[in-house]
Scaffold this motif. Structure first.
Motif, short mmCIF file in Angstrom:
data_model
loop_
_atom_site.label_atom_id
_atom_site.label_comp_id
_atom_site.label_asym_id
_atom_site.label_seq_id
_atom_site.Cartn_x
_atom_site.Cartn_y
_atom_site.Cartn_z
N LYS A 287 31.61 77.82 -28.22
CA LYS A 287 31.77 79.25 -27.94
C LYS A 287 30.58 80.04 -28.48
CE LYS A 287 35.40 82.78 -28.27
NZ LYS A 287 34.54 83.91 -28.58
N ARG B 269 44.10 79.66 -24.30
CA ARG B 269 43.21 80.82 -24.13
C ARG B 269 41.78 80.45 -24.47
NH1 ARG B 269 45.78 86.00 -24.40
NH2 ARG B 269 47.63 85.82 -23.08
N GLN C 19 40.23 78.54 -21.62
CA GLN C 19 39.89 79.46 -20.54
C GLN C 19 38.62 80.24 -20.86
OE1 GLN C 19 43.34 81.95 -19.88
NE2 GLN C 19 44.71 80.19 -19.75
N SER C 20 38.50 80.67 -22.12
CA SER C 20 37.32 81.42 -22.53
C SER C 20 36.06 80.57 -22.41
CB SER C 20 37.50 81.91 -23.97
OG SER C 20 36.32 82.52 -24.47
N ALA D 100 35.58 77.90 -20.47
CA ALA D 100 35.28 77.62 -19.07
C ALA D 100 34.64 78.83 -18.39
CB ALA D 100 36.57 77.23 -18.33
N SER D 101 35.14 80.02 -18.70
CA SER D 101 34.59 81.23 -18.06
C SER D 101 33.18 81.53 -18.54
CB SER D 101 35.51 82.42 -18.32
OG SER D 101 35.54 82.74 -19.69
N SER D 102 32.81 81.03 -19.73
CA SER D 102 31.46 81.26 -20.25
C SER D 102 30.50 80.14 -19.87
CB SER D 102 31.50 81.42 -21.77
OG SER D 102 31.92 80.22 -22.40
#
Length: 450
Positions: A21, A209, A212-213, A215-217
């Motif tokens: 992240k 969550r 998902q965070s 993957a979206s980044s």
């Protein structure tokens, strides 16, 4: 603008995910390799009966700022629940409360003088800010010095053996200091009594969550990808998995245990491999039991009884709303074991039988009819033992003898005890340490063979 690095992170637990992240947010491209079926590691969840909850027990403290910040960032703050907890203690065939000052004064195994010395030990430890100075003192010597021989023999020694087995002989005083310091962190911030918390849905909700965070980044997560070799090649690092696939990256960051690092990195220098292989780990075998009724209402019951294989009783539904489990009670029965302990070879049925037998010694009214479901979870490299002179002799460096291969794992937590908050702190600190180096990395084309 610095070149974007193409990075591999080996190990998809909470540490690897948190690193991914932060490094992605800094503009780098990250592929996360996880040997299991889903990322999450020790924080992951499994079914028990018709419900899904954490494989191992976790709790959130009000002082866990890194974890609370992540929960807020993931939009889960409204699902946080807080509860004052109760603590029990089983000693001398008696289960007694040990939550309040009155409970402490009535505590039967030791006299008033012993209690005063025990309280002084805990108070003194809670005021130490840096535990590294305690690495030169054996934990048993330090506890006897402060608490006295009688308190050590009756209380501290059974607890140390339950947590560390015979490894308590090689542990430093930093080990017990870290535990005390964590539990008193909130009190230092002004609370009179510690509040324990959880997120509705357990860590499964947090991990969903977070996945998902990531993957979206743009983070790529490869599950079922058991990495068997990490090697430097011309201009990068190759990652080979058990399926035979190989991918090349600019750099690799390994978040797995030290002994696993030594096994999958044959190019490391001989002294480094020896140092990594020498880090002593405690593992855990944890039986979860779903019961039709509650036990004693203690979130944690400490066990000072050499007859017991289980090292504590954690009644999760003394903290979590029992409605989460249809009105039933979820209990964890951990065994903390050294890596060489022969009990690792026991099958699940034998572990469950012994764990339930031990539970009925503490709660003799419990019957087989009270048990709805059981499961067993195992993790062999969990806690790097704080041995004597750990920082000098054992602490692994972030950059290995392979300049493009970096190590970030829980063995680098030297001023705390292993928990999710400390893991997130480590991810933040190590990301900040690595970013200047990664910024100078020239990106290489992504290459793979499958």
């Amino acid at each position: 603008m610095p070149a974007t690095a193409n990075l591999a992170i080996v190990g998809g637990g909470m540490l690897g995910m948190a690193l991914a992240k932060r490094l992605t947010a800094a503009g780098h491209r990250v592929t996360l390799f996880e040997s299991g079926g889903a990322s999450g590691g020790l924080a992951s969840a499994d079914p028990i009966g018709p419900f899904v909850w954490d494989r191992f027990y976790h709790v959130i403290l009000s002082s866990d700022r890194e974890l609370l910040d992540l929960v807020d960032e993931l939009g889960l703050s409204d699902r946080l629940r807080w509860q004052r907890s109760r603590t029990g203690f089983f000693v001398g065939d008696e289960l007694v409360p040990l939550t309040t000052v009155v409970d402490f004064l009535r505590f039967p195994p030791i006299n008033l003088i012993d209690k005063a010395r025990l309280a002084a030990t805990i108070l003194w430890a809670s005021r130490i800010r840096d535990g590294r100075a305690l690495e030169s003192v054996p934990v048993s010597e330090w506890l006897v010095r402060w608490s006295g021989q009688r308190v050590f023999d009756r209380l501290w020694l059974p607890l140390l053996k339950a947590k560390l087995g015979d490894n308590y002989r090689t542990a430093s005083a930093s080990f017990i200091w870290a535990i005390i310091a964590r539990m008193y962190a909130a009190r230092r911030s002004g609370l009179k009594q510690e509040l324990f918390g959880y997120v509705v849905g357990g860590y499964a909700a947090i991990l969903d969550r977070l996945r998902q965070s990531l993957a979206s980044s743009g983070v790529t997560t490869r599950t079922g990808a058991d990495v068997v070799e990490v090697a430097e090649v011309d201009g990068g690092v190759s990652i080979r998995t058990a399926t035979g696939s190989t991918e090349t990256f600019d750099r690799a960051i390994l978040t797995v245990g030290c002994q696993s690092v030594a096994a999958i990195c044959p190019q490391l220098s001989a002294p480094e491999r020896i140092r990594l292989s020498g880090v002593e780990y405690q593992g855990v075998i944890c039986t979860s039991v779903l019961l039709r009724r509650p036990l004693g209402g203690y979130y944690i019951t400490n066990l000072a009884d050499s007859r017991l294989a289980i090292t504590a009783i954690i009644e999760m539904t003394a903290l979590v709303d029992p409605a989460t489990f249809g009105g039933m009670s979820l209990v964890y029965l951990p065994w903390y074991l050294p890596a060489a302990d022969p009990r690792w070879s026991l099958d699940d049925d034998a572990i469950v039988a012994r764990s339930v037998r031990d539970l009925t010694l503490v709660y003799p009214n419990l019957t087989a009819d009270d048990i709805v479901s059981v499961r067993v979870a195992r993790a062999r490299q969990v806690l790097a033992l704080s041995t004597l002179e750990y920082s000098e002799r054992s602490l692994p460096a972030t950059t290995t003898s392979l300049p493009r291969v970096h190590l970030v794992n829980s063995a680098q937590i030297v001023n705390g005890t292993l928990n999710v908050n400390e893991t997130l702190m480590l991810a933040r600190q190590k990301a900040a340490e690595l970013l200047p180096t990664l910024a100078g990395t020239a990106a290489t084309p992504l290459a793979s063979t499958r």
